[in-house]
Write an enzyme that holds these catalytic residues in place. Sequence first.
Site, PDB file in Angstrom:
ATOM      1  CG  HIS A  39      38.329  38.584  44.158  1.00 30.33           C
ATOM      2  ND1 HIS A  39      38.476  38.462  42.638  1.00 30.33           N
ATOM      3  CD2 HIS A  39      38.902  37.414  44.649  1.00 30.33           C
ATOM      4  CE1 HIS A  39      38.854  37.241  42.417  1.00 30.33           C
ATOM      5  NE2 HIS A  39      39.207  36.710  43.427  1.00 30.33           N
ATOM      6  CG  HIS A 124      46.878  36.447  47.487  1.00 33.80           C
ATOM      7  ND1 HIS A 124      46.435  35.396  48.104  1.00 33.80           N
ATOM      8  CD2 HIS A 124      46.419  36.488  46.027  1.00 33.80           C
ATOM      9  CE1 HIS A 124      45.951  34.520  46.950  1.00 33.80           C
ATOM     10  NE2 HIS A 124      45.858  35.051  45.811  1.00 33.80           N
TER      11      HIS A 124
END
Length: 176
Positions: A39, A124
Amino acid sequence: MRMFTALELPERFADDVSALARRLEAVVEGRFVPREARHLTLAFLGDVPKADALVAADALEAACAEVPRIPLRAAGLGTFGRQDDATLWLGIARSPELEHLAARLRKELAARELSFDGKPFKPHVTLARRARIPRGNLPPLPFPLANQAETATLFKSTLRRDGAAYEPLRSVRLVG
């Protein structure tokens, strides 16, 4: 209860990230994050009283109101930590939409007096933990094609011996 908010990866983007991770597994030692656990974290709340889960869910809903889908574009690989014990991640390019959502969410959390990790936002997707990055060049890598995130979710995180397990508590669809 340990919680965080994140953008869920759209199916095709998640598939592409998995292809990248498989290629990296051939040359990088470490504990790779399973596909279903990948995620893009927007805000990490840490340990929060269980009663505050509803407050955090309300903050997420308020932050996502009228927010368009978020563009996701790969922006290379990076690490946190040492070369022989790193967190390896896929960078996500900053966009006005992504920056706006992250800032808005943090503002909504703060307005409700919920604490969260205040480190600067670094978009990220974590690929591996305890990674040992080889010296020299990596082989050619299949980076994900651009896509759009459609869902932001408040997750409960339970730490286990084999890594964290995530349970969605509330999801919000972003507008098209």
